[in-house]
Design an enzyme around this catalytic site. Structure first.
Site, mmCIF file in Angstrom:
data_model
loop_
_atom_site.group_PDB
_atom_site.id
_atom_site.type_symbol
_atom_site.label_atom_id
_atom_site.label_comp_id
_atom_site.label_asym_id
_atom_site.label_seq_id
_atom_site.Cartn_x
_atom_site.Cartn_y
_atom_site.Cartn_z
ATOM 1 N N PHE A 101 -7.394 -47.521 -117.401
ATOM 2 C CA PHE A 101 -7.532 -48.937 -117.066
ATOM 3 C C PHE A 101 -6.810 -49.815 -118.092
ATOM 4 O O PHE A 101 -6.073 -50.732 -117.722
ATOM 5 C CB PHE A 101 -9.010 -49.320 -116.991
ATOM 6 C CG PHE A 101 -9.238 -50.779 -116.704
ATOM 7 C CD1 PHE A 101 -9.109 -51.270 -115.411
ATOM 8 C CD2 PHE A 101 -9.555 -51.667 -117.727
ATOM 9 C CE1 PHE A 101 -9.302 -52.621 -115.134
ATOM 10 C CE2 PHE A 101 -9.748 -53.019 -117.457
ATOM 11 C CZ PHE A 101 -9.619 -53.490 -116.161
ATOM 12 N N GLU A 102 -7.014 -49.522 -119.376
ATOM 13 C CA GLU A 102 -6.370 -50.316 -120.428
ATOM 14 C C GLU A 102 -4.846 -50.200 -120.334
ATOM 15 O O GLU A 102 -4.123 -51.192 -120.505
ATOM 16 C CB GLU A 102 -6.845 -49.849 -121.810
ATOM 17 C CG GLU A 102 -8.305 -50.150 -122.101
ATOM 18 C CD GLU A 102 -8.743 -49.580 -123.432
ATOM 19 O OE1 GLU A 102 -8.508 -50.241 -124.455
ATOM 20 O OE2 GLU A 102 -9.311 -48.467 -123.446
ATOM 21 N N SER A 109 23.221 -18.599 -121.116
ATOM 22 C CA SER A 109 22.030 -17.842 -120.731
ATOM 23 C C SER A 109 21.787 -16.770 -121.787
ATOM 24 O O SER A 109 22.553 -16.633 -122.745
ATOM 25 C CB SER A 109 22.225 -17.206 -119.355
ATOM 26 O OG SER A 109 23.376 -16.373 -119.358
ATOM 27 N N LEU A 110 20.713 -15.992 -121.631
ATOM 28 C CA LEU A 110 20.341 -14.989 -122.627
ATOM 29 C C LEU A 110 20.433 -13.583 -122.061
ATOM 30 O O LEU A 110 20.171 -13.361 -120.868
ATOM 31 C CB LEU A 110 18.908 -15.234 -123.114
ATOM 32 C CG LEU A 110 18.644 -16.521 -123.900
ATOM 33 C CD1 LEU A 110 17.154 -16.678 -124.147
ATOM 34 C CD2 LEU A 110 19.406 -16.508 -125.215
ATOM 35 N N LYS A 157 9.154 -18.059 -123.000
ATOM 36 C CA LYS A 157 10.294 -18.304 -122.119
ATOM 37 C C LYS A 157 9.766 -18.993 -120.854
ATOM 38 O O LYS A 157 9.279 -18.350 -119.942
ATOM 39 C CB LYS A 157 11.011 -17.006 -121.767
ATOM 40 C CG LYS A 157 12.320 -17.229 -121.015
ATOM 41 C CD LYS A 157 13.058 -15.910 -120.820
ATOM 42 C CE LYS A 157 14.424 -16.145 -120.184
ATOM 43 N NZ LYS A 157 14.330 -16.720 -118.831
ATOM 44 N N LYS A 161 14.913 -15.636 -131.422
ATOM 45 C CA LYS A 161 16.112 -16.320 -131.906
ATOM 46 C C LYS A 161 16.254 -16.166 -133.417
ATOM 47 O O LYS A 161 15.258 -16.193 -134.146
ATOM 48 C CB LYS A 161 16.045 -17.827 -131.600
ATOM 49 C CG LYS A 161 15.925 -18.195 -130.145
ATOM 50 C CD LYS A 161 15.778 -19.701 -129.984
ATOM 51 C CE LYS A 161 15.647 -20.099 -128.528
ATOM 52 N NZ LYS A 161 15.430 -21.565 -128.377
ATOM 53 N N LYS A 212 11.614 -9.531 -121.463
ATOM 54 C CA LYS A 212 10.998 -9.744 -120.157
ATOM 55 C C LYS A 212 9.725 -8.902 -120.045
ATOM 56 O O LYS A 212 9.751 -7.690 -120.253
ATOM 57 C CB LYS A 212 11.980 -9.363 -119.041
ATOM 58 C CG LYS A 212 13.147 -10.335 -118.898
ATOM 59 C CD LYS A 212 12.656 -11.717 -118.499
ATOM 60 C CE LYS A 212 13.788 -12.647 -118.130
ATOM 61 N NZ LYS A 212 14.274 -12.463 -116.779
#
Length: 669
Positions: free
Chosen positions: A35-36, A83-84, A115, A287, A311
């Site tokens: 509301f505020e 991409s990886l 990921k 990484k 994965k």
């Protein structure tokens, strides 16, 4: 308030509202209630409305999404969005880390992150202001989706510090709750549901109507610093801290690791937590932390050598299938659902799994009481992978074959299956399971065209028990007081809706037939029915043979009409329509009507100089002709305009008569 005062107040409101949005959407720790926030937001809207030249791109009011784009411009990434490469085992993770240490001959630090399974984008900021945003594309060239990205509340329109240039990379995703809501809305509208949250996010971000993108409540995590001018950082972990300070919602729960053991431990922790996350992940990213070492390691033509993605394997477990229930969807499709002994899978407890259809069950020889292997497809939807046939010999439990029900488990209407599909469908027009979608279709523009009864209004009417069937629409005129007592149902809107309902009673019969939602019956075939039968009662009494005699009515279409009108629910609904005074008669044929095109089949292709295709089609049909979407040996005439393509070529090969607009005008003079 004069303009100078307004400018000062607007700047103050923007700063406050952007801070509140950051607390809510990024920190998940709001300091004020809705509301505020709304009071201050409305004040800013009011100022900008009075002084339009005070509106600036980074204003919170510019997130609403009020543009329809012609298309997306191409955007060339200054730093490619690569991409990886992937690894799939602990051994491969160890080998990757050890190789980097050998190649650099130094002690490398790593950062392990979730990921996120979404759509990769790059965001550009000039002097601290959001300038542009683009999809990854092929890594070198993407699409400019700036306007849609502006609608994502967790993307700051203005950074906390004024830095000459910052380019960051993030992953746009759709939270699970939002995905479920969006798919429910898709189903209500009769549209295809999204396969998974990633597809939903990608489809939403590439909408040309920015209002649609804004309605999808997308979110984003920033995970990489692509470029920066005016500040210096030496490592990935430092860049994540900087990006957080600048107001970005950075990759959550990342860990800096100094040993291979710590790397694997971080990956394992992510794997264990993924079932409890409100968004999809499909692995973990490892990484090299130090930017200097990244430069030394370099990249291949496709992947950076300093990073890889682990994965997660799809987790599978065995459990007993204790029963098979049948669910009725909003389109009337019956779906068998496996009831399982609860099993912990991919971070959550699974007790049900879809069995798709009866063919799926037969092909896999699935019986009730079988021991089955279950996995989460895409880590979201539980699925039965296989049956443990050896277990049948061991435990001695009675195996029970499953058959699809002959009547709908919700309403008791007959269940039908088309020869060309696996799905069984309820054909009851009064079935509660598909009532809402049925009403939405019935009142739509091409059907009964009842203005003021959109999906939101229909939901309110159902929630307040003012309607419980399609025919109940015509009882609303006696419930005016109840309608007016509902919040947001104003007197004028109620009056307009009731007037539209009353007006719909006089519609041509084909609109009502189309609105009934009979399987395989569209607007065109609805008109055909009214051309061959005097009223709805004749149609309801017609045999399959009589229906099959109609041009373009195959046996499947005829059977569908026959089955529908053969149900008690259809008879009950029609009797109520008659009671409420709806038009149930076909148009009276004018024997003097010019039927010069009777027996002729037209195909329209290309762009006509003056006529719209729909107008030309209406003219042809008014003269008794028919229009088809494809050229065949039965085609009488092809009306071709500019840029006519394959249809024109096929007509030439078949020797079909081809005319242009000028010749068409002569034919209708």
């Amino acid at each position: 308030m004069d303009k100078i005062q307004a400018a000062g107040r607007a700047e103050e409101l923007r700063e406050v509202l952007n801070r509140y949005a950051y607390e809510y959407y990024v920190l998940d720790n709001p300091s004020v209630n809705d509301f505020e926030y709304d009071v201050l937001y409305r004040e800013l809207v009011s100022i900008e409305k009075e002084y339009p030249d005070l509106v600036i791109p980074e204003s919170p009011t510019q997130r609403v999404g009020d543009r329809v784009l012609d298309g997306f411009e191409k955007f060339t990434h200054n730093v490619p969005l690569q991409s990886l490469d992937n690894v799939f085992s602990k051994e491969e993770v160890i080998a990757f880390c050890e190789k980097l240490r050998a190649d650099t001959e130094s002690d490398i630090s790593f950062v392990v992150e979730k990921k996120i399974d979404g759509l990769s984008v790059a965001l550009t900021y000039i002097d601290g202001i959001f300038s542009s945003g683009a999809t990854r594309g092929d890594g070198f060239v993407g699409e400019d989706v700036t306007e849609n990205l502006r609608t994502i509340k967790s993307i700051p329109l203005k950074l906390t510090r004024k830095i000459p240039k910052v380019v960051v990379r993030g992953e746009v995703y759709m939270p699970h709750k939002t995905f479920e809501k969006v798919n429910a809305e898709q189903e209500l509208e009769g549209l295809n549901k999204f396969a998974n949250p990633r597809n939903a996010a990608a489809g939403s971000l590439r909408q040309l109507d920015t209002k649609i993108a804004a309605s999808r409540a997308l979110d984003i995590f920033i995970f990489n610093l692509q470029e920066i001018e005016g500040a210096e950082v030496n490592s990935h972990s430092e860049s994540l801290l900087l990006m957080k300070e600048l107001g970005f919602k950075v990759s959550p729960g990342y860990k800096k690791c100094t040993t291979v053991e710590e790397v694997w431990e971080a990956i394992s922790e992510i794997g264990e937590s993924r079932g409890a996350l409100e968004y999809d992940i499909d692995g973990a990213v490892i990484k090299t932390d130090e930017f200097e070492l990244r430069e030394m390691l370099g990249t291949t033509s496709k992947f950076p050598k300093w990073a890889t993605a682990y994965k997660f394997p799809a987790e599978k477990k065995k459990t007993r299938l204790t029963d098979i229930e049948v669910q009725v969807g909003r389109t009337g499709v019956l779906t068998p659902l496996a009831i399982l002994e609860p099993v912990r899978l991919a971070g959550s407890t699974v007790s049900k799994a879809t069995l798709h259809n009866i063919d799926f069950i037969r092909e896999r020889d699935i019986y009730i009481n079988d021991i089955v292997t279950v996995m989460k497809a895409g880590d979201v939807i539980p699925a039965i992978v296989e049956v443990d046939f050896a277990e049948r010999e061991k435990d001695g439990a009675e195996r029970i074959a499953f058959n699809m029900p002959e009547v709908c488990p919700v309403c008791g209407s007959p269940v039908k299956r088309d020869e060309d599909e696996a799905a069984y469908r309820c054909i009851g027009i009064e079935c509660p399971a598909m009532l809402q979608r049925g009403i939405i279709h019935f009142v739509s523009r091409d059907a009964m065209n009842i203005d003021g009864m959109g999906p939101a209004v229909i939901s309110v009417l159902l929630e307040n028990n003012l309607i419980s069937s399609i025919a109940d629409i015509y009882t609303l005129k006696d419930k005016t007081e109840e309608l007016l007592s509902i919040e947001r149902m104003g007197k004028k809107s109620v009056e307009n809706m009731l007037a539209a309902i009353e007006k719909s009673k006089k519609n041509d019969l084909y609109r009502l037939i189309f609105g009934l939602g009979i399987r395989h019956i569209g607007e065109k075939t609805s008109k055909m029915l009214t051309e061959h039968f005097a009223d709805i009662w004749e149609i309801s009494r017609a045999t399959v043979e009589e229906l099959s005699e109609i041009d373009d009515f195959g046996l499947i279409t005829a059977q569908s009409v026959y089955d529908f009108f053969g149900t008690e629910q259809a008879a009950h609904t029609l009797s109520r329509f008659a009671e409420y005074g709806l038009n149930l008669k076909s148009p009276v044929k004018d024997e003097s009507q010019d039927m010069r095109f009777k027996g002729m089949n037209f195909v329209l292709t290309g762009t006509l100089p003056t006529y719209k295709r729909s107008d030309a089609q209406a003219i042809i049909e008014s003269f008794g002709g028919k229009c088809s979407g494809s050229v065949s040996a039965k085609t009488s005439v092809v009306l071709a305009g500019e840029e006519a393509g394959s249809k024109l070529e096929k007509a030439q090969k078949l020797g079909v008569k081809i005319i242009d607009e000028e010749e068409f005008k002569k034919m209708i003079e």
